[in-house]
Design an enzyme around this catalytic site. Sequence first.
Site, PDB file in Angstrom:
ATOM      1  N   GLY A  65     -35.402  66.875   5.497  1.00 53.30           N
ATOM      2  CA  GLY A  65     -35.507  67.714   6.681  1.00 53.30           C
ATOM      3  C   GLY A  65     -34.182  67.864   7.411  1.00 53.30           C
ATOM      4  O   GLY A  65     -33.830  68.952   7.861  1.00 53.30           O
ATOM      5  N   ASN A 124     -42.164  65.951  17.012  1.00 51.07           N
ATOM      6  CA  ASN A 124     -42.471  64.713  16.306  1.00 51.07           C
ATOM      7  C   ASN A 124     -42.884  63.577  17.237  1.00 51.07           C
ATOM      8  O   ASN A 124     -43.557  62.652  16.821  1.00 51.07           O
ATOM      9  CB  ASN A 124     -41.287  64.283  15.444  1.00 51.07           C
ATOM     10  CG  ASN A 124     -39.971  64.333  16.187  1.00 51.07           C
ATOM     11  OD1 ASN A 124     -39.562  65.378  16.692  1.00 51.07           O
ATOM     12  ND2 ASN A 124     -39.301  63.200  16.269  1.00 51.07           N
ATOM     13  N   SER A 135     -39.912  68.675   4.875  1.00 48.87           N
ATOM     14  CA  SER A 135     -39.448  67.440   4.247  1.00 48.87           C
ATOM     15  C   SER A 135     -40.582  66.767   3.480  1.00 48.87           C
ATOM     16  O   SER A 135     -41.718  66.742   3.948  1.00 48.87           O
ATOM     17  CB  SER A 135     -38.921  66.506   5.347  1.00 48.87           C
ATOM     18  OG  SER A 135     -38.616  65.244   4.797  1.00 48.87           O
ATOM     19  N   GLY A 136     -40.255  66.192   2.327  1.00 47.56           N
ATOM     20  CA  GLY A 136     -41.280  65.590   1.468  1.00 47.56           C
ATOM     21  C   GLY A 136     -41.959  64.366   2.061  1.00 47.56           C
ATOM     22  O   GLY A 136     -43.178  64.222   1.983  1.00 47.56           O
ATOM     23  N   THR A 178     -26.626  68.414  -8.480  1.00 52.36           N
ATOM     24  CA  THR A 178     -27.696  68.267  -9.464  1.00 52.36           C
ATOM     25  C   THR A 178     -28.992  67.937  -8.745  1.00 52.36           C
ATOM     26  O   THR A 178     -29.034  67.047  -7.898  1.00 52.36           O
ATOM     27  CB  THR A 178     -27.329  67.157 -10.474  1.00 52.36           C
ATOM     28  OG1 THR A 178     -26.090  67.528 -11.081  1.00 52.36           O
ATOM     29  CG2 THR A 178     -28.402  66.995 -11.535  1.00 52.36           C
ATOM     30  N   CYS A 195     -33.846  52.317  20.353  1.00 54.30           N
ATOM     31  CA  CYS A 195     -32.815  51.306  20.502  1.00 54.30           C
ATOM     32  C   CYS A 195     -31.513  51.850  19.951  1.00 54.30           C
ATOM     33  O   CYS A 195     -31.401  52.136  18.770  1.00 54.30           O
ATOM     34  CB  CYS A 195     -33.219  50.047  19.745  1.00 54.30           C
ATOM     35  SG  CYS A 195     -32.192  48.643  20.173  1.00 54.30           S
TER      36      CYS A 195
HETATM   37  C1  LIG Z   1     -38.453  63.520  10.138  1.00 56.95           C
HETATM   38  C2  LIG Z   1     -38.002  64.777  10.781  1.00 56.95           C
HETATM   39  C3  LIG Z   1     -36.805  65.411  10.391  1.00 56.95           C
HETATM   40  C4  LIG Z   1     -35.860  64.801   9.394  1.00 56.95           C
HETATM   41  O1  LIG Z   1     -36.367  64.816   8.090  1.00 56.95           O
HETATM   42  P1  LIG Z   1     -35.703  63.836   7.004  1.00 56.95           P
HETATM   43  O2  LIG Z   1     -36.337  64.254   5.716  1.00 56.95           O
HETATM   44  O3  LIG Z   1     -36.058  62.435   7.401  1.00 56.95           O
HETATM   45  O4  LIG Z   1     -34.229  64.076   7.018  1.00 56.95           O
HETATM   46  C5  LIG Z   1     -36.466  66.601  11.001  1.00 56.95           C
HETATM   47  N1  LIG Z   1     -37.258  67.149  11.931  1.00 56.95           N
HETATM   48  C6  LIG Z   1     -38.418  66.592  12.323  1.00 56.95           C
HETATM   49  C7  LIG Z   1     -39.263  67.275  13.343  1.00 56.95           C
HETATM   50  C8  LIG Z   1     -38.822  65.383  11.772  1.00 56.95           C
HETATM   51  O5  LIG Z   1     -39.952  64.823  12.189  1.00 56.95           O
END
Ligand SMILES: *Cc1c(COP(=O)(O)O)cnc(C)c1O
Length: 389
Positions: free
Chosen positions: A73, A153, A201-202, A240, A328
């Site tokens: 992400g 999030n 993001s996976g 890759t 933190c």
């Molecule tokens: C977790 C998150 C990301 C980052 O994704 P990663 O795959 O951990 O780099 C970006 N945006 C939001 C809203 C997220 O919750």
Amino acid sequence: MDLRKVYLDNNATTPVHPEVFEAMCPYLKDYFGNPSSAHHFGRPLKVVMDEAREKIAEILNASPSEIIFCSGGSESDNIAIKGVALSNLNGKKHIVTSQVEHPAVLNTCRVLEKIGFEVTYIKVDQYGMVNPEEIKEAIKENTVLISIQHSNNEVGTIQPVAEIGTIAKERNIFFHTDAVQSFGKIPLSVNDLNVDFLSISGHKCSGPKGIGALYIKNGTSKLFPIISGGHHERNRRAGTENVPGIVGFGKACEIVKKDMKSGSKYLAGLRDSLHQKLAGSIPQTTLNGHPTKRLPTTLNIGIECVEGESIMINLDLQGVAISTGSACSSGTLEPSHVLTAMGVPHEKVHGSLRFSFGKMNTEEDVNYVAEILPPIVKKIREISPLWNK
Ligand SMILES: *Cc1c(COP(=O)(O)O)cnc(C)c1O
């Protein structure tokens, strides 16, 4: 007796689904080829990657040629935001985003500010919601990009992305949304949302870590390549490809497609059940986030006169994993920028807890937390000088 383990931090990461793991294994072992190779070790892997691409595209109502893979992400956000900004389209140097974005967006914008870009950080209301009218007002002659998250999030608030997309389209401004938390939990259609870029993001949807994707609308002008090198991913992201990760992400999408509707209902049920139970047994709690326009996975509550960190540690000792409204950083507790932007006072920010649900959680998990949390809060409040009994 074994300690009961309850994982309620699914917005931080989700466990890999067993079918995802199974699907990935052959590509970590036997099928090790490089998908760019023309021989038979490589060629089939291109096909496998395209199958995964199709599965992602299908969920987003996009075409497979509009999906590129990257490392997650954060990278997806970077490719879109820096990619547009550094393309230097007619010298436009103004970006509009919000105060509640994920650090992958916020800090990317801050980096751009250091090299001469101007960024407007739109404020949010008490629910963490952006007002599209304020976006309209923030737009200038030289605005090149708007980036607003699909959902938050920390508190789960879902933004009026489609409305913002319409505004961006009318003004001919690129529009990016970070949909990492929404993907797989609520329906997302790139056409309805009017977006040019969408990041996912996976590992936030039962896939593996280290794989993500960016939707880039067909016909979008050339992006400045953040990772330059070979001709991978239509010259948009060199390197890759992470074939096992891509296969796993594809499998996670297959599961999402099948389960999203029932899964979301199930998660929202757990979320509301915990909320009700805690609100009924712990005096002076407040809900952080929008009461209805909110992710089914996310419950963020503020508990007065406690330190979230002490609650988190106490819950951890009893096997429960959650997050708090503080982060933190360098040995001090930084209050969450999201809750602060929502106008939550500092002491309440530090007493905020985030419970985030995933499909392996059960009603027993909810009952366990509802049973052990009130006595923890009571104990901590009893030694708090702020709490008058
Ligand atoms: C977790 C998150 C990301 C980052 O994704 P990663 O795959 O951990 O780099 C970006 N945006 C939001 C809203 C997220 O919750």
